[in-house]
Design an enzyme around this catalytic site. Structure first.
Site, short mmCIF file in Angstrom:
data_model
loop_
_atom_site.label_atom_id
_atom_site.label_comp_id
_atom_site.label_asym_id
_atom_site.label_seq_id
_atom_site.Cartn_x
_atom_site.Cartn_y
_atom_site.Cartn_z
N GLU A 97 26.95 9.21 10.43
CA GLU A 97 26.45 8.45 11.51
C GLU A 97 27.26 7.54 11.97
O GLU A 97 27.39 7.14 13.20
CB GLU A 97 25.06 7.64 11.01
CG GLU A 97 23.69 8.63 10.73
CD GLU A 97 23.39 9.16 11.92
OE1 GLU A 97 23.21 8.70 13.07
OE2 GLU A 97 22.87 10.43 11.77
N SER A 495 -39.09 8.94 -13.58
CA SER A 495 -39.61 7.78 -14.62
C SER A 495 -38.23 6.83 -14.95
O SER A 495 -38.72 5.99 -15.93
CB SER A 495 -39.73 8.56 -15.93
OG SER A 495 -40.96 9.58 -15.87
#
Length: 896
Positions: A97, A495
């Protein structure tokens, strides 16, 4: 006099003219640049923010013991310091780069001149942007290609070079650059493409990443491995030319294969339902933008050991339930023309024929395996050989394995939820060549036939002391269904409601020794014109029964009689105090049988009240929140089950960010709030101010949870529920044991719990607890038209198999047991101690009256002070039994 040749004079003048022209042009460029700079200066962004960059990093969800559960956020970034950046990456980036990065002033004149010349000659190859200029563009500018943007980029680069060191600029670049697949920065790219930390990558992998800035979508190793290899070669060549690598290193890296493939965050604990619960709460608190970009670390209350146990318990229980109901067949067949023959020999001939003349290709198998939907521990496989008692299967990656007879013998044909076909006699009854199936691993090379469960389940476990969620699983697979049944599924509780009805009865003067008639009810309903006949399950009746035993055996008709005796309004008011919304409680007597629809987290919260002595705690999931730098910005401060609360609490450091006596040897076998409100995940005594990231400087005071029932009431119900788990009396006239007897396998006496099964068996529950942990397990179908049905009781495929209805003890309790088997290892034995105001006296088993007998006809029972019986049993206790029930019968005003 010296006379110069004419051509030399012209040359001198030409050189002078060129120099003057050049100087003039340089002056014009400098002057224009200065003028342009002053014109644009006010429009340039302020770069001082680069000195203290707040990286946009995703939110991470952790377990209480620090294991990563999930990560949320669109941008994947792992910020690095300069010292954490591998030198090879720096070399690769400089070579590719900006090879003069450490020598220029933000703009590379050589590179810029080359780019301008290329532009003028029509051979533009770019290359003018330095690393500094890319930093300027990535932080402050758009990617539009205009001269104005380029000039701004240059000016910003000058500012950046003046403000920051070269290493600081390079660090910003490495952390900011977009690298494809929603990754930003090389730390995240290493994780996404290779599943490693950046410093663990080799040269060829670093070279691939270093080639991404040019065009991430074109050169990434996942989408375009061919282009990634070409770009890697370019990077390696430039590193070689720049002297960063040797020729040998270049050749080895150049020929290495491209190994990149998708990787998610390194998840250390599989708890997606927990992660989503925490995620949604953080979104409510901070909003998406801040939640997804601030790098928050959210630590939940769940722990690795308990959460994993809950996940395994739900998964195994669902697979077991599903297999009890039979095999529904292969996902698909790759040889659909191969049909069952009338005899095994004919079938074998058919299979041999298919295998010999139309063998499955590797491509067929691979394609079928990739297309098969599979979740959790289920693995797709293709049947490639069928023998009498063994099947050979093909798995992914060309692996071959077998299914032994023990791994397939369960596969009775599924007919419907109520019925299964006959047991298989050989593998030919189950498989065909080319079947695509699901299997689970038994050993290294043996598998068990399986299938995707069609029922659903959930489990939730909390601390009764403060409501901390210790484990939560909302279904078989979050990938299959994101519907969280822990917090979103309102189902009839059956229940499981009875302990709360009995608690209300204690408030009205009933005791655990009170006799209630266990006999059929026939009640005329004027509004409907029909007779209501609630029934026990199983449909057996024993006459007058003590209340402790009635709850332990889950007698339906007794629950109805209790509700009628205390009054429906009182019952609803009492149940509401446990956090149940009155809107969810039916205004009729079916409430006693569990017709109320509640979520598992609401049910477990109610049961926690019995476990902690009568306090209503609020479940919470988020223990603390930290910033990306590790500063604690939120610490949960739940209300505790204590009064007063004086215990010492260990907090993490909070930093200022400038932005708070019983013997049951003769009776026991020794062997208006919705779910979102109940799920108060962030339950702090201090509200977080307008800035939710503001830190508190002082620790908040520990507050008490509201008391909703007395300590004595909670203890007495716990005792009855303890009988439901451990109670049994085989010497009684009517032998009995508690409905939760399967929990005895845990070999703990400090447990209490209650089964629950709804009408037509659509839902099955088990809720139970020790002193320090409360857990609710539920199983049922998301489709309300289906019920859990009937199935064989075991996997021994004999001719005399027993079938039975799926119910709480059979369908939901196994998951509870498997979970608690692991969870209870974290808690010492802690008996349920009687509180002040509770006494133990000897009573007669049959009548509940006081007794002086010391034989098997009596036992000790607990009573709240002021409710102890005053009469002693007579010699003929049948008279006492009749008298005890007469008043209750008259109060109900009905025919028994």
């Amino acid at each position: 006099m010296t006379i110069f040749p004419t051509n030399r004079v012209n040359t001198v003048f030409s050189v002078k003219s060129f120099i003057k022209l050049t100087l003039f042009l340089v002056f014009i460029v400098i002057f224009s640049t200065v003028i342009l700079y002053f014109n644009l200066r006010n429009d340039l962004p302020n770069i001082n923010s680069l000195k203290d960059v707040q990286w946009q990093t995703p939110m991470q969800i952790y377990s209480n013991d620090g294991l990563l559960i999930s990560q949320f956020g669109e941008k994947k970034r792992i910020p690095l310091t300069f010292d954490e950046i591998p030198q090879q990456l720096i070399d690769a980036l400089l070579a590719t780069e900006d090879d003069r990065f450490y020598f220029h002033f933000g703009v590379d004149p050589i590179g810029m001149g080359r780019a301008v010349l290329g532009k003028l000659t029509g051979n533009d190859k770019g290359g003018a942007s330095t690393i500094t200029m890319q930093v300027a563009r990535n932080f402050f500018l758009t990617r539009e290609v205009t001269y104005t943007r380029k000039i701004r980029e240059i000016f910003l680069s000058f500012h950046i070079e003046h403000l920051l060191t070269k290493n600081e600029i390079l660090t910003l670049y490495i952390n900011k650059i977009p690298l494809g697949h929603r990754t930003f920065g090389f730390g995240a790219a290493a994780q996404v493409y290779y599943g490693k930390e950046l410093n663990q990558l080799n040269l060829e992998q670093i070279a691939v990443l270093a080639g991404l800035p040019k065009a991430p979508s074109t050169y990434n190793p996942i989408s375009r491995p061919d282009r990634a290899k070409l770009r890697r070669t370019t990077v390696l060549q430039r590193m070689l030319v720049s002297g960063y690598i040797t020729d040998e290193e270049y050749q080895l890296a150049k020929t290495a294969p491209i190994t990149g493939k998708p990787h998610g965050a390194e998840i250390e604990l599989d708890a997606p339902y927990v992660a989503e619960m925490a995620h949604q709460e953080i979104i409510k608190l901070y909003g998406k933008e801040q939640a997804y970009t601030s790098g928050l670390k959210v630590f939940t209350t769940v722990t690795n050991k308990l959460q994993e146990a809950a996940h395994n318990a739900v998964s195994e229980n669902l697979l077991s339930y599903d297999q009890r109901h039979g095999y529904r067949g292969a996902i698909l067949s790759l040889r659909p023309n191969l049909t069952s023959s009338s005899t095994k020999s004919e079938m074998n001939d058919d299979i041999k024929s298919q295998q010999e003349y139309t063998p499955l290709s590797e491509q067929e198998i691979s394609t079928a395996l990739e297309a098969a939907n599979h979740y959790e521990s289920l693995v797709p496989a293709v049947v490639i050989k069928v023998d009498e008692r063994e099947v050979t299967i093909a798995l992914q990656n060309n692996k071959k394995a077998t299914i032994p007879w023990s791994g397939m013998a369960w596969a009775r044909p599924f007919i419907n939820d109520q019925k299964q076909g006959p047991p298989p006699q050989s593998a030919y009854d189950i498989f065909h060549y080319g079947d695509v199936i699901l299997v689970t691993s038994l050993s290294n090379n043996e598998y068990r036939l399986s299938q995707l469960p069609i029922a659903s389940a959930a489990i939730i476990s909390i601390s009764p002391d403060d409501g901390a969620i210790k484990a939560a699983v909302g279904g078989f697979s979050f990938k299959q269904s994101q519907f969280n049944r822990v917090t979103q599924a309102k189902r009839q509780v059956g229940s499981n409601i009875k302990p709360f009805i009995y608690s209300a009865a204690l408030e009205k003067g009933f005791t655990l020794a009170s006799l209630i008639n266990d006999a059929p009810i026939n009640q005329w309903d004027r509004s409907t014109g029909v007779v209501w006949r609630p029934k026990n399950s199983p449909e057996t009746y024993v006459g007058p029964l003590r209340m402790r035993l009635a709850l332990a055996q889950s007698k339906n008709v007794i629950a109805v009689r209790l509700l009628k005796s205390i009054g429906l309004d009182h019952a609803i008011e009492h149940l509401s105090s446990f956090g149940f919304s009155p809107d969810d409680l039916p205004k009729n007597e079916s409430l006693a049988l569990g017709s109320a629809s509640l979520t598992p987290i609401e049910v477990v919260t109610g049961f926690a009240t019995f476990a902690n002595g009568g306090y209503l705690v609020e479940p919470y999931l988020i223990d603390r929140i930290e910033t990306a730098e590790g500063e604690v910005i939120f610490q949960a401060n739940p209300r505790l089950a204590c009064d007063p609360c004086e215990q010492n609490i260990d907090y993490p450091e909070v930093k200022d960010t400038n932005t708070s006596e019983l013997n049951f040897d003769t009776d026991f076998d020794t062997d208006n709030r919705d779910s979102d409100d109940v799920l108060a995940i962030l339950n702090a005594s201090e509200s977080i101010e307008q800035n939710p990231l503001k830190s508190f400087k002082t620790l908040p005071q520990r507050l008490s949870a509201p008391r909703v029932i007395s300590e004595q009431n909670a203890f007495l119900i716990t005792q009855a529920l303890n009988s439901a788990v451990l109670g049994a009396d085989w010497s009684a006239k009517n032998p009995w044991q508690g409905t939760g007897w399967r929990a005895r396998v845990l070999k703990r006496k400090d447990l209490a719990g209650k089964t629950g099964t709804t009408n037509e068996g659509k839902d099955a529950w088990f809720s139970g607890f020790s002193r320090r942990l409360v857990t609710t397990s539920w199983i049922g179908f998301d489709d309300p038209s289906r019920n859990l049905g009937r199935s064989v009781y075991n996997s021994n495929l004999g001719k005399n198999q027993i079938t039975g209805t799926e119910a709480g003890a059979k369908s939901a309790q196994p998951a509870w047991i498997d979970f608690m088997k692991v969870a209870l290892t974290e808690f010492d034995f802690e008996p349920f101690e009687p509180p002040t105001g509770v006494v133990s006296v000897r009573i007669d088993k049959a009548t509940g009256k006081l007794s002086t007998n010391t034989n098997k006809s009596s036992l000790f029972e607990y009573f709240q002070v002021g409710t102890v019986p005053t009469e002693y049993v007579s010699e003929d206790n049948s008279i006492d039994i009749f008298q005890n029930n007469e008043s209750l019968n008259q109060a109900e005003g009905e025919l028994f």
